[in-house]
Design an enzyme around this catalytic site. Structure first.
Site, PDB file in Angstrom:
ATOM      1  N   ASN A  23       0.811  -1.216   0.000  1.00 50.40           N
ATOM      2  CA  ASN A  23       0.000   0.000   0.000  1.00 50.40           C
ATOM      3  C   ASN A  23       0.846   1.267   0.000  1.00 50.40           C
ATOM      4  O   ASN A  23       0.397   2.309  -0.485  1.00 50.40           O
ATOM      5  CB  ASN A  23      -0.962  -0.016   1.196  1.00 50.40           C
ATOM      6  CG  ASN A  23      -2.071  -1.056   1.031  1.00 50.40           C
ATOM      7  OD1 ASN A  23      -2.371  -1.466  -0.095  1.00 50.40           O
ATOM      8  ND2 ASN A  23      -2.641  -1.494   2.123  1.00 50.40           N
ATOM      9  N   ASP A 121     -10.125  -5.540  -5.143  1.00 52.85           N
ATOM     10  CA  ASP A 121     -10.869  -6.567  -4.430  1.00 52.85           C
ATOM     11  C   ASP A 121     -12.365  -6.301  -4.463  1.00 52.85           C
ATOM     12  O   ASP A 121     -12.805  -5.161  -4.374  1.00 52.85           O
ATOM     13  CB  ASP A 121     -10.428  -6.619  -2.957  1.00 52.85           C
ATOM     14  CG  ASP A 121      -9.073  -7.274  -2.785  1.00 52.85           C
ATOM     15  OD1 ASP A 121      -8.722  -8.104  -3.631  1.00 52.85           O
ATOM     16  OD2 ASP A 121      -8.379  -6.950  -1.810  1.00 52.85           O
TER      17      ASP A 121
END
Length: 438
Positions: A23, A121
């Site tokens: 991230n 996702d």
């Protein structure tokens, strides 16, 4: 599509080093677009999502040199902004959620940024409003093509103007995007209710090393004095806290003795203590985490009044939502009960049906809450065949399979590969019996 064949119920032992943080890397890589000078980044994880973003940067005209394992130099001195309006970009940008963070740098430096609706996702609704409202506050004009699901922002002729803004949610990617746009805006920008995760702090520190003027780093109030240009720099990405939490969960579930190396303790926040609440013993040894063999299992600590332990996610410095799936699977073998409350995404707990099939005692209360009744290792999970629905559920199912007796099969492992580097090789190095079948 590949599968993993896993023989579970085996004790593991050894050392494992976490990869660079996915991230953080997504933010840092987008920031190279802010300068025509060379930017060298170290500890970049070799995973699908990051490699897709590097390919996208290359297609935009960024010069990319691989200096060694995990180390790249980028130079965005001949960016082809026209690529943003091609069909190839619409397909490429839509395949990666992290691609949204190229918009801020492109808007700041080139006056326009476009992006198709990003993928990622399937864990529930993930809004982009915070990003674009921030750009509009800086003076950008917003347009959205509903037919093509294509977003665009363009700066006015006089350029972006600094302003005061209060974000409607402490979005990490939204804050990153706004900060990257504001560093080249005219005047001062204040961002209140900003995200303050370590990875966002890392982005701000990198930008400051490039010549930006950002204060309040680590708090929820950022002040940005716009500058005319940014220069090059060298930056090292932190170890991935989500992977570190995954290895803690793996050690506990398999009752293994594992040392996690170079974890950057000061950036782990509540993660160690949250696992301790589940009864897991972990020791700080320098900058490493040592997890001993839990021969007698681990017992959940109830709240002070004796009520059931609740573990919930929250914006930093709260507990990261990306580790709730790990905590849930670890709780299946704890002594005691745990309420898992996933506040931020409404579909992330739906993988529990696969754990129930393996013998776990879980009651799904609603899309956001599940009660886990721990087995205390009195009955182990049963091997089965399952499919990985997303990155975090995928690694949780992998941990469950490694603890279960018998041979399990995990399908759709590309989801796991999106976030975990060479995971099968690294697990085999500490004794796991896992085979990748293409």
């Amino acid at each position: 599509m590949g599968i993993f064949k896993i023989e579970g119920g085996i004790r593991l032992k050894g050392e494992i080093t976490p990869q660079g943080a996915k991230n953080e890397a997504l933010q840092i890589l987008c920031a190279v677009l802010l300068t025509p000078e060379k930017v060298t980044i170290n500890n970049i994880p070799d995973i699908i999502d990051i490699n897709k973003l590097i390919t996208l940067l290359g297609n935009l005209g960024v010069k990319i040199t691989k200096n060694g394992s995990g180390t790249y130099t980028f130079q965005a001195d001949e960016v082809n902004v026209g690529y943003l309006e091609t069909e190839a970009f619409k397909k490429e940008g839509g395949a990666l959620r992290g691609s949204i963070m190229i918009v801020g740098p492109l808007l700041a430096r080139f006056g326009k940024g476009y992006i198709p609706k990003p993928g990622g996702d399937k864990i529930g609704r993930r809004r982009l409003d915070t990003h674009f409202e921030g750009f509009i506050n800086l003076g950008a004009k917003f347009r959205y093509n509903r037919e093509d699901h294509f977003y665009g922002v363009e700066s006015p002729e006089e350029g972006l103007q600094g302003t005061d803004m209060l974000l409607d949610e402490a979005s990490v990617t939204g804050t990153a995007n706004i900060v990257m746009a504001a560093v080249l805006a005219k005047g001062k920008t204040t961002v209140y209710n900003a995200a303050c995760e370590p990875y966002l702090q890392q982005l701000c520190k990198m930008l400051n090393s490039m010549g930006a003027k950002i204060t309040g780093v680590g708090s929820n109030l950022l002040t940005i004095e716009g500058v005319e240009k940014l220069g090059g720099c060298e930056h090292r990405i932190l170890p991935d806290m989500i992977e570190i939490g995954s290895w803690i969960g793996l050690a506990a579930m398999t009752r293994s003795e594992i040392t996690i190396k170079n974890v950057s303790w000061e950036n782990l926040g509540l993660i160690p203590n949250t696992f301790r609440k589940l009864g897991i013993t972990l020791e700080r040894r320098g900058d490493d985490i040592y997890i001993p063999t839990h021969e007698n299992g681990y017992e959940v600590k109830t709240d002070i009044d004796g009520s059931i332990l609740t573990i919930a996610d929250a914006p930093w410095p709260g507990f990261t939502p990306d580790l709730l799936s790990i905590v849930l699977v670890v709780a299946t073998q704890a002594k005691g009960d745990v309420l898992i409350h996933q506040k931020m995404f409404e579909s992330r707990l739906f993988f529990v049906d696969k754990l129930i099939d393996m013998g776990a005692k879980i009651m799904l209360c609603d899309p956001h809450r599940a009660v886990v009744i721990g087995h205390d290792f009195k009955s182990t999970l049963k091997a089965t065949t399952m499919s990985s629905p997303d990155i975090r559920a995928g690694i949780s199912l992998l941990i469950a399979a490694l603890s279960a007796k018998g041979t399990s099969t995990i399908q759709n492992i590309e989801q796991i590969d999106r976030g975990y580097e060479r995971i099968d090789e690294r697990l085999r190095a500490i004794g796991a019996k896992i085979v990748r079948v293409e």
